[in-house]
Structures are given as C-alpha cells and as structure tokens.
Design an enzyme around this catalytic site. Structure first.
Site, PDB file in Angstrom:
ATOM      1  N   HIS A 185      -2.308  -4.014  -3.309  1.00 21.26           N
ATOM      2  CA  HIS A 185      -2.753  -3.516  -4.613  1.00 21.26           C
ATOM      3  C   HIS A 185      -3.971  -4.356  -5.055  1.00 21.26           C
ATOM      4  CE1 HIS A 185      -2.631  -3.505  -9.048  1.00 21.26           C
ATOM      5  NE2 HIS A 185      -2.234  -2.254  -8.896  1.00 21.26           N
ATOM      6  N   ASN A 187      -4.685  -6.139  -7.448  1.00 20.24           N
ATOM      7  CA  ASN A 187      -4.411  -7.449  -8.061  1.00 20.24           C
ATOM      8  C   ASN A 187      -3.967  -8.500  -7.049  1.00 20.24           C
ATOM      9  OD1 ASN A 187      -4.837  -6.198 -10.449  1.00 20.24           O
ATOM     10  ND2 ASN A 187      -2.754  -6.376 -11.236  1.00 20.24           N
ATOM     11  N   LYS A 188      -3.752  -8.104  -5.800  1.00 18.02           N
ATOM     12  CA  LYS A 188      -3.134  -9.035  -4.852  1.00 18.02           C
ATOM     13  C   LYS A 188      -4.199  -9.861  -4.101  1.00 18.02           C
ATOM     14  CE  LYS A 188       0.916  -7.671  -6.095  1.00 18.02           C
ATOM     15  NZ  LYS A 188       0.565  -6.737  -7.172  1.00 18.02           N
ATOM     16  N   ASN A 189      -3.747 -10.729  -3.182  1.00 17.67           N
ATOM     17  CA  ASN A 189      -4.688 -11.654  -2.536  1.00 17.67           C
ATOM     18  C   ASN A 189      -5.736 -10.930  -1.705  1.00 17.67           C
ATOM     19  OD1 ASN A 189      -3.359 -13.711  -3.752  1.00 17.67           O
ATOM     20  ND2 ASN A 189      -2.240 -14.394  -1.936  1.00 17.67           N
TER      21      ASN A 189
END
Ligand SMILES: Cc1ncc(COP(=O)(O)O)c(C=O)c1O
Length: 381
Positions: A185, A187-189
């Site tokens: 997603h 927002n992830k790393n």
C-alpha cells in the site's frame, strides 16, 4: 509562530516514486500486456531472493494475502485464531471471513508487540493459528513465537505489512518462519500502489496459493479448467508489479532515510512532554521504521482530537494506528468489552501517528517536533 497558511501541508505518509519507475509503467501500458504477466514473475522472483529463496506470491493487497494464508491453513468454521487487538482491521476481518472466531490478546504498551504469555494462556483445543502483527521499531520475539507454535502445533501467519526490510538475528523478516504477509500500500515501506505478498513454505503451498488468488482455477492436462475450492480474484496486474520491482531495489535507501528521520524525532521531540515514544533505535537492531507513533499523556485537559486538530491547523497531518479491534462493532460480537485489554485500549485512545515517509526531510521533523512542543506546552491553541 510562522503563518500556517504559508506552510505546505505535511502528509503523515506518502510514497516516493521516481521518474524511471513512471517511465517503466508507461512502457508496460504501451506493451498491451497490463494484467499479471512477466513483471509479476520478475517481482516475485526479486521478492523470493529478498526472502533468501523462499517462494513468494504477490496479490492485490496484504489483506488478500492474509485471507489466502488462512484458507491455505484450512481455517474455517469452529476454528479459533489468536491475534492482537492492537492491529489493523485486516486481521479481524479475514479471520471472521473464514468463518473462524477471533481470540484477542493484549500488547506491550511501549513496543505494541503481541503479549505471547497471553497467547499461550488462550490456546485451546480449537486454536488453529496465531496472526501476530510486527510493529515498526519492535519485531515480535520470533524465537519465543515459533517455540510456542511448535509446542502447540499451530500455524503462524505473520502480519509483516509494516516491517518489510526489518531483520531478526541478521535475517530479513520473510526469510524464515511459517507464512508471512507484506503490504505494498502507498503508506508502506515500498509500494505497488495497492499490492501485497505471501511468503510460502514449499511448492505445494505455492500451487494452492496460485489457485486461491485466481478463482480457484486448476488447469487440466486436456486444456480445460476445473475448480475444487472457491478462490478469489486477487492477481496483481503487471502495471503494479513494474512499480514494485523498482521500489524493492530502492528499499535499503528508503529505510536508511526513514531511520535518519526517526533518529531526528528522538533528538528533537520535546523532553518531559509526558508522551510515550516508541523504543529508541539501537545500532544494529535490524528494525525498520514505517510509522512513528506516540502515545499522548493521559491528561484530560487535551483530547486526542484537539491535539490532532491543532497539528492540522499548523499544516501537519496525522493518523491513528490503531483503533482497538476487540471494541469495534464486529469485535464486540465475540463478547469483548471495554477493560478486557487495557494496553490496547489505552493505545487506541491516546495514540497519534506523526508524519514519517521517504519523501520527508529532517527539517520537516523539526517542524513537527516544534509544533508538538508548542501544543503540548500551551494546551490546544
Ligand atoms: C498492520 C497492517 N496489516 C495489514 C494491512 C493491510 O494491508 P493492505 O492495505 O495491503 O491490505 C495494513 C494496512 O494498513 C496494516 O497496517
């Protein structure tokens, strides 16, 4: 204070996608092969290399990966799955969608890691699996987790959505253990817009996962198809996989930058604020930092909403990670009440996720810390 209307809005999470990736996506779009194809195969092979050779299959989300993982473990009606109530809705939803009963346990107030002694206490004859969530800055104690799982012969589905790139005793999360899920997603790393992955144990599991993510379809020798169990439609398009391949190559860079921002938070966050901060990074600790979540003091003088609104007024966006799963309307249907899991509930009431992402700079952290200092010292003006 400088005029907030002059300051750009600082998002609490944001992806960093370079021009080479954008050009790569345009190439995929022009190729005519836009759904699952060669870029999915390349992404999976790069992920497998990242996981020290374990087989990995990508899907449209980590949520799909958790659902497929539970289905792969044959979890269904009458089964119990133990999970931590301080996590994202995915874990509750996917357990319930399999027809199983979620059994919630509490977490540590600082690390937010699942309390493994409570897990042990809740294991019963119907327990089939544990779904622990790894937190940024504090992985689950993997030695203790897997010793417990082996002792009771239960499966583990690690929710590693937030910790791609964290290492435990020098090895990346995903390189060992049972089933492991990642999220891509934005927002992830790393991101593939939407997307997720499931790390499997062997080729038998891979074959089932491939069917489960694509209608349950099995190809027969005579060129026709059959379905023996109901699969979903979770295959990742090549457009997304193309982004994922580029992002994975940049993961070390992203993580180093995120870590430097976290170190700055620890340097600049107001002392004696009464807030609980996450565990301080240590040299060589192997932790990655997807989010920076603080816990506001219990002072009734300022609600969390007032604190977040005051930051918003200063052009700083924040999030809440996470609400208490056992107190959601769905969670309460399993008999949970306020007071059952005190740490989870305190976090759910007082946590604030401050901005942290690869597109931020150190002076953005300074701006957030200065705003927090001002708001915490003076109330909510
Ligand atoms: C801890 C955790 N697990 C799982 C997920 C689900 O990820 P996805 O959005 O890829 O389904 C999220 C999403 O934010 C998450 O925070």
């Amino acid at each position: 204070m400088s005029d907030p209307s002059q300051q750009r809005m600082l998002k609490f999470a944001s992806p960093l996608i370079d021009e080479a990736t954008i050009a790569g996506v345009a190439d995929v779009l022009r190729s005519g092969q836009i759904t699952s194809g060669p870029w999915v195969a390349r992404f999976e092979s790069a992920l497998s290399q990242f996981c020290e050779g374990r087989p990995v299959r990508v899907m449209t989300s980590a949520t799909a990966a958790v659902e497929v993982a539970l289905q792969l473990c044959d979890i269904g009606q009458g089964d119990e799955v133990i999970t931590c109530a301080q996590s994202f809705f995915t874990v509750l939803n996917m357990i319930v969608r399999r027809g199983a009963t979620p059994v919630f346990v509490d977490c540590d107030l600082v690390t937010r890691s699942i309390d493994l002694s409570q897990v042990e206490a809740r294991i019963g004859p119907r327990t089939r699996a544990i779904v622990p969530t790894h937190w940024p800055g504090s992985l689950v104690d993997m030695d203790a987790l897997y010793a417990l799982a082996r002792r009771h012969r239960i499966r583990v589905v690690e929710d590693a959505a937030l910790v791609m790139g964290s290492t435990y005793r020098g090895r990346p999360i995903g390189a060992f253990g049972d089933l492991v899920t990642f999220s891509f997603h934005p927002n992830k790393n790393i991101t593939s817009i939407e997307g997720g992955a499931l790390v499997c144990n062997d080729e038998n599991e891979v074959r089932r996962v491939e069917a489960l993510r694509f209608h349950g379809i099995e190809r027969l020798a005579d060129g026709t198809r059959d379905v023996r169990f109901p699969g979903g439609k979770f295959n990742l398009p090549d457009v997304n996989a193309r982004i994922g391949v580029e992002q994975l190559a940049q993961l070390p860079e992203f993580l180093a930058h995120r870590r430097s921002l976290v170190l700055r938070y620890f340097e600049r966050f107001p002392e004696r604020s009464g807030c609980v901060l996450p565990p301080h990074p240590q040299d060589g600790d192997g932790q990655s930092w997807n989010m920076f979540c603080i816990l506001l003091p219990d002072a009734p003088s300022m609600s969390r909403k007032q604190f977040r609104d005051a930051l918003e007024k200063r052009g700083i966006a924040t999030g809440v990670s996470y609400e208490a799963l056992h107190l959601s309307t769905l969670g309460r249907q399993y008999g949970y009440r306020r007071g059952d899991l005190p740490n989870t509930e305190r976090i759910a009431e007082r946590t604030v996720t401050l901005p942290l992402h690869a597109a931020m700079q150190v002076d953005d952290v300074d701006r957030v810390c200065a705003a927090c200092a001002e708001i915490l010292a003076s109330g909510t003006r």
